[in-house]
Scaffold this motif. Sequence first.
Motif, PDB file in Angstrom:
ATOM      1  N   THR A  62     -26.184 -54.043  22.026  1.00  0.00           N
ATOM      2  CA  THR A  62     -24.897 -54.422  22.594  1.00  0.00           C
ATOM      3  C   THR A  62     -23.884 -54.677  21.486  1.00  0.00           C
ATOM      4  O   THR A  62     -24.219 -54.611  20.291  1.00  0.00           O
ATOM      5  CB  THR A  62     -25.057 -55.674  23.479  1.00  0.00           C
ATOM      6  N   TYR A  63     -22.642 -54.928  21.886  1.00  0.00           N
ATOM      7  CA  TYR A  63     -21.612 -55.353  20.937  1.00  0.00           C
ATOM      8  C   TYR A  63     -20.966 -56.584  21.561  1.00  0.00           C
ATOM      9  O   TYR A  63     -20.043 -56.486  22.359  1.00  0.00           O
ATOM     10  CB  TYR A  63     -20.606 -54.223  20.715  1.00  0.00           C
ATOM     11  N   GLY A  64     -21.547 -57.742  21.221  1.00  0.00           N
ATOM     12  CA  GLY A  64     -21.152 -58.994  21.860  1.00  0.00           C
ATOM     13  C   GLY A  64     -19.688 -59.337  21.667  1.00  0.00           C
ATOM     14  O   GLY A  64     -19.052 -59.889  22.571  1.00  0.00           O
ATOM     15  N   SER A  65     -19.141 -58.976  20.509  1.00  0.00           N
ATOM     16  CA  SER A  65     -17.740 -59.318  20.250  1.00  0.00           C
ATOM     17  C   SER A  65     -16.806 -58.586  21.203  1.00  0.00           C
ATOM     18  O   SER A  65     -15.661 -59.001  21.402  1.00  0.00           O
ATOM     19  CB  SER A  65     -17.368 -58.987  18.801  1.00  0.00           C
ATOM     20  N   GLY A  66     -17.293 -57.502  21.815  1.00  0.00           N
ATOM     21  CA  GLY A  66     -16.502 -56.787  22.815  1.00  0.00           C
ATOM     22  C   GLY A  66     -16.916 -57.134  24.235  1.00  0.00           C
ATOM     23  O   GLY A  66     -16.222 -56.786  25.193  1.00  0.00           O
ATOM     24  N   ALA A  67     -18.072 -57.810  24.370  1.00  0.00           N
ATOM     25  CA  ALA A  67     -18.585 -58.149  25.707  1.00  0.00           C
ATOM     26  C   ALA A  67     -18.103 -59.517  26.168  1.00  0.00           C
ATOM     27  O   ALA A  67     -17.695 -59.685  27.313  1.00  0.00           O
ATOM     28  CB  ALA A  67     -20.112 -58.114  25.703  1.00  0.00           C
ATOM     29  N   VAL A  68     -18.165 -60.505  25.272  1.00  0.00           N
ATOM     30  CA  VAL A  68     -17.772 -61.854  25.667  1.00  0.00           C
ATOM     31  C   VAL A  68     -16.355 -62.193  25.214  1.00  0.00           C
ATOM     32  O   VAL A  68     -15.777 -63.182  25.643  1.00  0.00           O
ATOM     33  CB  VAL A  68     -18.771 -62.923  25.160  1.00  0.00           C
ATOM     34  N   LYS A  69     -15.829 -61.348  24.323  1.00  0.00           N
ATOM     35  CA  LYS A  69     -14.433 -61.512  23.885  1.00  0.00           C
ATOM     36  C   LYS A  69     -13.748 -60.158  23.981  1.00  0.00           C
ATOM     37  O   LYS A  69     -14.352 -59.192  24.448  1.00  0.00           O
ATOM     38  CB  LYS A  69     -14.396 -62.047  22.449  1.00  0.00           C
ATOM     39  N   VAL A  70     -12.541 -60.080  23.505  1.00  0.00           N
ATOM     40  CA  VAL A  70     -11.806 -58.804  23.571  1.00  0.00           C
ATOM     41  C   VAL A  70     -11.830 -58.114  22.211  1.00  0.00           C
ATOM     42  O   VAL A  70     -11.451 -58.713  21.198  1.00  0.00           O
ATOM     43  CB  VAL A  70     -10.338 -59.037  23.997  1.00  0.00           C
ATOM     44  N   ALA A  71     -12.308 -56.890  22.200  1.00  0.00           N
ATOM     45  CA  ALA A  71     -12.198 -56.038  21.007  1.00  0.00           C
ATOM     46  C   ALA A  71     -11.239 -54.920  21.398  1.00  0.00           C
ATOM     47  O   ALA A  71     -11.594 -54.082  22.233  1.00  0.00           O
ATOM     48  CB  ALA A  71     -13.560 -55.473  20.623  1.00  0.00           C
TER      49      ALA A  71
END
Length: 266
Positions: A144-153
């Motif tokens: 996964t890419y958490g920085s884009g899942a739980v925040k906005v990338a």
Amino acid sequence: MGLLDGKNALVFGLANDKSIAWGITQAFHREGANIGISYAGEALERRVKPLAEKIGCKWVEECDVTKDEHIAATAESAAKHFGKIDILVHSIAFAGRDELSKPYHQTSREGFKNAMDISVFSFVALTNAFLPIMNDGGSVMCLTYGSGAVKVAPHYNVMGVAKAALESSTRYLAYDLGPRKIRVNAISAGAIRTLAAAGVGGFRDMYKHFAEMSPMQENVTIDDVGDAAVFLASDLSKRITGEVLYVDSGFNIMGVQMVKRDEKSE
Ligand SMILES: NC(=O)c1ccc[n+]([C@@H]2O[C@H](COP(=O)([O-])OP(=O)(O)OC[C@H]3O[C@@H](n4cnc5c(N)ncnc54)[C@H](O)[C@@H]3O)[C@@H](O)[C@H]2O)c1
């Protein structure tokens, strides 16, 4: 002695030698696992087969995860070849280029469905298909890419939404498989230059920004992810399930990004 001696591992999502799946495959091989590799379609065969040969892998199967019959045939073939498996790796994602460059609110219905089907549902479908041949105490994982899942990338758009669903699926699958002591976890990798990443608008900037802004001030490699995958695949992590393990030089812990670091910490 390797950490994965005697274990059978299936890795889905190998496209070329830049793939995160290749970092994982090499690390598993180093630790003594017997590996099977699956790839998306004929077009990739000529890149994937020579890589499989490098590690003496005899089971190399095409599986387009949008097709139920491909998944069923792959599971049947794995049962014949391996008998039982211990490790299942899902390193697959897709979103159309349009969806990753326009604003998120312009996502099309078809683009949304496609991203969810290939990047999320396939994790559920593969887990379900391979469960009958999975040994108790096994390990399942996804990327996964958490920085884009739980925040906005910025530009990650529907893929960020898909990753949120993937991380949630990880927890639900962990609950389902817990009684059999099969663990289900996600690795959240930092930005790495791969085929999939090239489709994300502004990736080059994100990649550069990542190295500058992460606490360790370093980009992540596919080998770093491979080492973390060994930990999650091995008995060392036998009581860890439903987790998202960040392999990102600490990028995700930052709340406020400093343009220039404090002199004293350099
Ligand atoms: N590269 C990064 O910066 C980064 C960061 C965090 C997470 N990830 C995740 O890592 C995983 C692997 O991506 P990667 O960066 O190694 O890129 P990659 O392009 O090497 O791998 C993506 C894989 O998905 C496969 N795939 C796409 N559609 C498919 C289908 N219908 N059926 C079967 N397979 C299909 C591709 O063939 C490819 O092998 C993805 O889940 C990605 O989101 C990547």
